[in-house]
Design a protein around this motif. Structure first.
Motif, PDB file in Angstrom:
ATOM      1  N   GLN A 190       1.297  -1.191  -0.233  1.00 25.98           N
ATOM      2  CA  GLN A 190      -0.119  -0.413   0.236  1.00 25.98           C
ATOM      3  C   GLN A 190       0.660   1.160  -0.204  1.00 25.98           C
ATOM      4  O   GLN A 190       1.999   0.949   0.740  1.00 25.98           O
ATOM      5  CB  GLN A 190      -0.513  -0.145   1.254  1.00 25.98           C
ATOM      6  N   GLN A 191       0.399   2.054  -0.897  1.00 31.17           N
ATOM      7  CA  GLN A 191       1.358   3.164  -1.108  1.00 31.17           C
ATOM      8  C   GLN A 191       2.659   2.859  -1.351  1.00 31.17           C
ATOM      9  O   GLN A 191       3.605   4.046  -1.130  1.00 31.17           O
ATOM     10  CB  GLN A 191       1.544   3.706   0.453  1.00 31.17           C
ATOM     11  N   VAL A 225      -9.627  -3.507  -7.006  1.00 33.15           N
ATOM     12  CA  VAL A 225      -9.454  -3.040  -7.897  1.00 33.15           C
ATOM     13  C   VAL A 225      -7.442  -1.771  -7.504  1.00 33.15           C
ATOM     14  O   VAL A 225      -8.614  -1.421  -6.155  1.00 33.15           O
ATOM     15  CB  VAL A 225     -10.141  -1.617  -8.210  1.00 33.15           C
ATOM     16  N   ASP A 226      -6.514  -1.619  -7.729  1.00 31.80           N
ATOM     17  CA  ASP A 226      -6.195  -0.327  -7.450  1.00 31.80           C
ATOM     18  C   ASP A 226      -6.085   0.332  -8.433  1.00 31.80           C
ATOM     19  O   ASP A 226      -6.525  -0.060  -9.422  1.00 31.80           O
ATOM     20  CB  ASP A 226      -5.038  -1.882  -6.709  1.00 31.80           C
ATOM     21  N   MET A 274      -2.734  -6.318 -12.671  1.00 31.74           N
ATOM     22  CA  MET A 274      -2.014  -4.961 -11.175  1.00 31.74           C
ATOM     23  C   MET A 274      -0.774  -5.311 -12.675  1.00 31.74           C
ATOM     24  O   MET A 274      -0.203  -3.706 -12.799  1.00 31.74           O
ATOM     25  CB  MET A 274      -1.683  -5.203 -10.653  1.00 31.74           C
ATOM     26  N   GLU A 275      -0.476  -6.272 -12.068  1.00 30.62           N
ATOM     27  CA  GLU A 275       0.523  -6.371 -13.170  1.00 30.62           C
ATOM     28  C   GLU A 275       1.134  -5.805 -14.289  1.00 30.62           C
ATOM     29  O   GLU A 275       2.171  -4.438 -15.422  1.00 30.62           O
ATOM     30  CB  GLU A 275       1.283  -7.952 -13.668  1.00 30.62           C
ATOM     31  N   LEU A 276       0.049  -5.604 -15.707  1.00 30.72           N
ATOM     32  CA  LEU A 276      -0.327  -4.874 -16.809  1.00 30.72           C
ATOM     33  C   LEU A 276      -0.205  -3.753 -16.141  1.00 30.72           C
ATOM     34  O   LEU A 276       0.798  -3.316 -17.492  1.00 30.72           O
ATOM     35  CB  LEU A 276      -1.462  -5.889 -17.307  1.00 30.72           C
ATOM     36  N   GLY A 277      -0.945  -3.104 -15.127  1.00 30.08           N
ATOM     37  CA  GLY A 277      -0.664  -1.453 -15.327  1.00 30.08           C
ATOM     38  C   GLY A 277       0.516  -1.116 -15.023  1.00 30.08           C
ATOM     39  O   GLY A 277       0.839   0.239 -15.285  1.00 30.08           O
ATOM     40  N   ALA A 278       1.442  -1.814 -14.051  1.00 29.23           N
ATOM     41  CA  ALA A 278       2.526  -1.184 -13.257  1.00 29.23           C
ATOM     42  C   ALA A 278       3.786  -1.756 -14.257  1.00 29.23           C
ATOM     43  O   ALA A 278       4.757  -0.770 -14.119  1.00 29.23           O
ATOM     44  CB  ALA A 278       3.256  -2.241 -12.183  1.00 29.23           C
TER      45      ALA A 278
END
Ligand code: SF4
Length: 348
Positions: free
Chosen positions: A40-41, A136-137, A184-188
Motif C-alpha cells: 500500500q503506498q 481494483v487498485d 495489476m502487473e499490466l498496469g505497473a
C-alpha cells in the motif's frame, strides 16, 4: 469461432512475463497479508528487502503478535506510513485471539481486521485463498478505463463501481489471484500512466483507448494534492565518546510516535539551531560544520534541510524533559529510526 477471452490472453501473458517477487511463490495468508500491507503506498522494488527482513524477524502471526513495538518499528524503519506496521500487529493479535491463529479466508471477514480495506481484503482472499473477488487498485483503474474507454473521473465512487463491475465480469474464476495480479502487473509495467507500450500489450485488440488513440486522455488526469515545501536546519550531534543525539519529540510533520529523529528546526539557521540544542537538550558546542543539504519527503511535505555537524562539549548532567537518547552508531542501527534519520546517519 470466438478468440480467447481477454482474461485468457492476460493470463497467458502473465505466465510468461510476470516479475519474480518473493511473495509470489506459494504465499500463505500471513505472507500475503504482510506483502499487501507493505505494497500500500509503496513501490514493489522498495518493498522487496523490507518484506524479506520482516518475514525473517516475524515469520508468523504468533511472532508478530508478541513482538515489542520497538523491534517492530525498527524492522519497518524507512518504509514510511508506520501506522501500517501497527495495524499489521493488531491484526496478528486479533487472528490469534479470535480466529484460532488462522487468517479468515473470506474478504468480508478480512475487512473486519484493523487497517484492511476492500482492496487489501480482496487481494488476500483471491491470492492466498483463490476466492473469486476482483481487486481494483490504481493500476487496475487505469487499465480498465482504457480497455473500456471509460472517460469518467476515476476518483468518483460511481466510476469506481463501474470499474469494479467490469473487473468482476472479466475475472477468471479458476485463477482469480493470478488474474488480479496480472491486471495489476499490466498496469505497473506496460499500461503505464504516460507512454503505455501498447505494441507489446496482450489486450491491444480489446482496448478501446488503443483503437481510438486515447491512451493519453484516459484516465482523466486528477487534481493532485499540492505539495508543501519546508526549509529547515538539522543537527548531527555527536559526543566526544562518539555517541549521537537522537530525539523522540520531533516537530511536525516529522513527528512519528515511537521513531527516533535528529533535532530539526524550521526556517532558521545555525545560530538558532545551536540555541535550540542548548535550550532543549543542554548541548553546547563550539564546533559546527555544514554538511550539505538533505532532501526528504513525508506525505505531501517536501523538506530541504541544511545539515550541520556539531560536537557536544560534554554530555549534559541533568536530563532534559525533552525525550532524547545518546547512542553509539551500532546501537542506533538497532532502534526504530525515521527515514530522515537514516539518511543523516550516513554522514557519521
Ligand atoms: S493496449 Fe495500451 S492502453 Fe490498452 S491496455 Fe494495453 S497498454 Fe493499456
Amino acid at each position: 469461432m470466438p478468440g480467447p477471452s481477454a482474461a485468457n490472453k492476460l493470463l497467458r501473458w502473465y505466465d510468461k512475463h510476470q516479475r519474480q517477487l518473493p511473495w509470489r511463490s506459494n504465499a500463505s495468508g500471513y505472507e500475503t497479508l504482510v506483502a499487501e500491507t507493505m505494497l500500500q503506498q509503496t513501490q514493489v522494488k522498495t518493498v522487496i528487502p523490507y518484506y524479506r527482513r520482516f518475514l525473517k524477524a516475524f515469520p508468523n502471526f504468533v511472532a508478530l503478535a508478541q513482538a515489542d513495538e520497538s523491534a517492530l518499528l525498527t524492522c519497518w524503519s524507512g518504509l514510511g506510513y508506520y501506522r501500517r506496521a501497527r495495524y499489521l500487529q493488531q491484526s496478528a493479535q486479533e487472528v490469534i485471539t479470535h480466529y484460532h491463529g488462522r487468517l479468515p479466508t473470506e474478504a468480508d471477514e478480512l475487512r473486519k481486521l484493523p487497517g484492511i480495506g476492500s482492496y487489501t481484503a480482496n487481494a488476500i482472499a483471491s491470492i492466498a485463498f483463490a476466492k473469486p473477488v476482483a481487486v481494483v487498485d490504481g493500476n487496475v483503474k487505469r487499465v480498465i478505463s482504457r480497455l473500456h474507454g471509460i472517460r469518467d473521473d476515476v476518483s468518483r465512487s460511481k466510476t469506481l463501481q463501474k470499474i469494479e463491475a467490469v473487473a468482476n465480469e472479466m475475472l477468471c474464476r479458476k485463477r482469480p489471484g493470478d488474474f488480479n495480479q496480472a491486471l495489476m502487473e499490466l498496469g505497473a509495467t506496460l499500461c503505464s500512466r504516460s507512454k503505455p507500450q501498447c505494441h507489446c500489450c496482450p489486450l491491444q485488440h480489446d482496448c478501446v483507448a488503443y483503437k481510438k488513440n486515447l491512451q493519453e486522455q484516459i484516465p482523466k488526469p486528477q487534481a493532485t494534492r499540492q505539495t508543501v515545501a519546508l526549509i529547515g536546519s538539522g543537527a548531527l550531534v555527536t559526543s566526544k565518546q562518539g555517541k549521537v543525539l537522537l530525539i523522540a519529540d520531533a516537530p511536525k510533520p516529522l513527528k512519528r510516535q515511537g521513531l527516533l529523529e535528529i533535532p530539526v528546526i524550521w526556517h532558521k539557521r545555525e545560530r538558532a539551531l545551536m540555541s535550540h540544542l542548548k535550550k532543549q537538550y543542554g548541548v553546547t558546542s563550539k564546533f559546527i560544520q555544514p554538511l550539505g543539504k538533505v532532501r526528504h519527503g513525508v506525505m505531501h511535505y517536501r523538506m530541504q534541510i541544511d545539515l550541520f555537524r556539531l560536537q557536544a562539549e560534554r554530555l549534559p548532567r541533568s536530563q532534559s524533559h525533552h525525550r532524547h537518547l545518546w547512542l553509539k552508531p551500532t546501537e542506533a542501527d538497532q532502534q526504530p529510526l525515521s527515514g530522515l534519520c537514516h539518511k543523516v546517519l550516513k554522514y557519521l
